[in-house]
Design a protein around this motif. Structure first.
Motif, PDB file in Angstrom:
ATOM      1  N   ARG A 111       0.832  -1.200   0.000  1.00  0.00           N
ATOM      2  CA  ARG A 111       0.000   0.000   0.000  1.00  0.00           C
ATOM      3  C   ARG A 111       0.866   1.249   0.000  1.00  0.00           C
ATOM      4  O   ARG A 111       1.696   1.449   0.882  1.00  0.00           O
ATOM      5  CB  ARG A 111      -0.906  -0.008   1.226  1.00  0.00           C
ATOM      6  N   GLY A 112       0.674   2.056  -1.034  1.00  0.00           N
ATOM      7  CA  GLY A 112       1.436   3.285  -1.157  1.00  0.00           C
ATOM      8  C   GLY A 112       2.794   3.107  -1.781  1.00  0.00           C
ATOM      9  O   GLY A 112       3.536   4.064  -1.957  1.00  0.00           O
ATOM     10  N   GLY A 113       3.129   1.873  -2.131  1.00  0.00           N
ATOM     11  CA  GLY A 113       4.490   1.606  -2.586  1.00  0.00           C
ATOM     12  C   GLY A 113       4.657   1.396  -4.069  1.00  0.00           C
ATOM     13  O   GLY A 113       5.757   1.165  -4.528  1.00  0.00           O
ATOM     14  N   GLY A 114       3.570   1.443  -4.837  1.00  0.00           N
ATOM     15  CA  GLY A 114       3.752   1.234  -6.262  1.00  0.00           C
ATOM     16  C   GLY A 114       2.582   0.538  -6.902  1.00  0.00           C
ATOM     17  O   GLY A 114       1.530   0.427  -6.306  1.00  0.00           O
ATOM     18  N   GLY A 115       2.779   0.083  -8.108  1.00  0.00           N
ATOM     19  CA  GLY A 115       1.697  -0.547  -8.832  1.00  0.00           C
ATOM     20  C   GLY A 115       1.413  -1.955  -8.356  1.00  0.00           C
ATOM     21  O   GLY A 115       2.056  -2.471  -7.449  1.00  0.00           O
ATOM     22  N   TYR A 116       0.429  -2.520  -8.969  1.00  0.00           N
ATOM     23  CA  TYR A 116       0.031  -3.868  -8.610  1.00  0.00           C
ATOM     24  C   TYR A 116       0.873  -4.898  -9.356  1.00  0.00           C
ATOM     25  O   TYR A 116       1.334  -4.668 -10.469  1.00  0.00           O
ATOM     26  CB  TYR A 116      -1.410  -4.135  -9.023  1.00  0.00           C
ATOM     27  N   THR A 117       0.966  -6.090  -8.743  1.00  0.00           N
ATOM     28  CA  THR A 117       1.454  -7.267  -9.451  1.00  0.00           C
ATOM     29  C   THR A 117       0.253  -8.170  -9.641  1.00  0.00           C
ATOM     30  O   THR A 117      -0.431  -8.510  -8.671  1.00  0.00           O
ATOM     31  CB  THR A 117       2.546  -7.997  -8.643  1.00  0.00           C
ATOM     32  N   PHE A 118      -0.004  -8.527 -10.894  1.00  0.00           N
ATOM     33  CA  PHE A 118      -1.189  -9.305 -11.218  1.00  0.00           C
ATOM     34  C   PHE A 118      -0.876 -10.786 -11.352  1.00  0.00           C
ATOM     35  O   PHE A 118       0.225 -11.169 -11.775  1.00  0.00           O
ATOM     36  CB  PHE A 118      -1.790  -8.822 -12.545  1.00  0.00           C
ATOM     37  N   GLY A 119      -1.883 -11.586 -11.030  1.00  0.00           N
ATOM     38  CA  GLY A 119      -1.828 -12.993 -11.366  1.00  0.00           C
ATOM     39  C   GLY A 119      -2.162 -13.169 -12.839  1.00  0.00           C
ATOM     40  O   GLY A 119      -2.484 -12.197 -13.535  1.00  0.00           O
TER      41      GLY A 119
END
Lengths: 114, 112
Positions: free
Chosen positions: B96-104
């Motif tokens: 949270r607050g650290g960057g974009g998402y990593t998706f499955g």
């Protein structure tokens, strides 16, 4: 409310030519901006992101994007496209005040012709 | 070593059935999400959990119920499946607050 518009549904580009994908966002404060790429049948991969600082952001696979606050834009560029760049590209916006929820644009399909 | 893994990858089921999709992340992220991608490839957030606490619950039918037993896992249970539930469901994680998402890699659900 935050939202993203990707005006181009589909772009066809020749291999070796340059590519620019447009993204316009709507958000009152400074947004967090992202570009993702989705290859057929795959998940989304983060290409690059903008939080603050330098408005020209470098990403993976030779992509870059420029944040222009005055135009509410975050366009993605690549100087020379490879056939493997054919994919779906998504622009996304997030914000602290919205619990970092990402809102995605509708996507732009990129076709690369030989 | 997959960062965000979803199972199953494909799910074909009949209307009215109940099904679950599982998601696990080994990135040490504190926040996980479920997104739905429709046939036009539009991505819409459904739920988000931060440290096992539900923080985002978009307008989703009650038939959808997420569960986060710990911050590395987020499952999605769907009751009484309908034809309109057919889509690709993506799990994602972030700090949270650290960057974009990593998706499955997604779960393609087909309801027949």
């Amino acid at each position: 409310a935050q939202s993203v518009t990707q005006p181009d549904i589909h772009i066809t580009v020749s291999e070796g030519a340059s590519l620019e994908l447009r993204c316009n966002y709507s958000y009152g404060a400074t947004p967090y901006l992202f570009w993702y790429v989705q290859s057929p049948g795959q998940g989304l991969q983060l290409l690059l992101k903008y939080f603050s600082g330098d408005t020209l952001v470098q990403g993976i696979k030779g992509f870059e994007a420029e944040f222009k606050r005055s135009q509410s834009s975050f366009n993605l560029r690549k100087p020379s496209v490879h056939w493997s760049d054919a994919a779906e590209y998504f622009c996304a916006v997030g914000s602290v005040s919205n619990d970092y929820k990402l809102s995605f644009g509708a996507g732009t399909t990129v076709t690369v012709r030989a | 070593d997959t960062a965000v893994s979803q199972t199953p990858k494909y799910l074909v089921t009949q209307m009215g059935n109940d099904k679950s999709i599982k998601c696990e992340q080994n990135l040490g992220h504190d926040t996980m999400y479920w997104y739905k991608q429709d046939s036009k490839k539009f991505l819409k957030i459904m739920f988000s959990y931060n440290n096992k606490e539900l923080i985002i619950n978009e307008t989703v039918p009650n038939r959808f119920s997420p569960k986060s037993p710990d911050k590395a896992h987020l499952n999605l249970h769907i009751n009484s499946l309908e034809l309109g539930d057919s889509a690709v469901y993506f799990c994602a994680s972030s700090q949270r607050g650290g960057g974009g998402y990593t998706f499955g890699s997604g779960t393609r659900l087909t309801v027949v």
